[in-house]
Enzyme design. Sequence first.
Site, PDB file in Angstrom:
ATOM      1  N   GLY A  11     -35.716 120.638  48.630  1.00  0.00           N
ATOM      2  CA  GLY A  11     -34.679 121.744  49.090  1.00  0.00           C
ATOM      3  C   GLY A  11     -33.443 121.241  49.282  1.00  0.00           C
ATOM      4  O   GLY A  11     -33.035 120.379  48.662  1.00  0.00           O
ATOM      5  N   CYS A  12     -32.881 121.892  50.295  1.00  0.00           N
ATOM      6  CA  CYS A  12     -31.382 121.667  50.560  1.00  0.00           C
ATOM      7  C   CYS A  12     -31.252 119.878  50.943  1.00  0.00           C
ATOM      8  O   CYS A  12     -31.986 119.523  51.582  1.00  0.00           O
ATOM      9  CB  CYS A  12     -30.801 122.120  51.847  1.00  0.00           C
ATOM     10  SG  CYS A  12     -29.467 121.542  52.718  1.00  0.00           S
TER      11      CYS A  12
END
Length: 177
Positions: A11-12
């Site tokens: 993800g991020c």
Amino acid sequence: MTQQTAIIAGGCFWCTEAVFNDVIGVSKVESGYIGGTVENPTYKAVCAGTTGHAEAIRVTFDSEQLSYADLLDIFFATHDPTQLNRQGNDVGTQYRSAIFPLDAAQQVEAEAAMSRNQPNWPAPIVTTIEEATTWYPAEDYHQEYWNGEGQRNPYCLAVIPPKLQKLRKSFAARVKG
């Protein structure tokens, strides 16, 4: 000291960077982009989902203090590997869960880690194991983001502390003091 490198995407990259900066044996975490088709991608292009890259981190670690297998167990425990092409509100292939093995031994370990961690999740793990293509470091302002600007970013303040709490609870012996 035996330095190794791992490349993972969960993800991020601000979130995964914050987690791995707190792990004993990790000497460097660099946010960047991998797995796409455009040379020298920018954050804006990657976020638009048009380059094929994942937001990822390149972790330099001492394998005498932290094995690659343990690093992958922390990875699987601190993001949701059952969400396809997303992490929470971050949606798109750039937020996919992926492991980019750098050699045959890491490939074997990645496959073993997926099997080993599946019982911890109620849904199938959808993490991909992908060829480690060209690594592109993210722009300077993304590096060590949580230690600076991230402390004032509402998204980071909502997402990162629970990940760090999980790290400290589940892997207490692995957390830097």
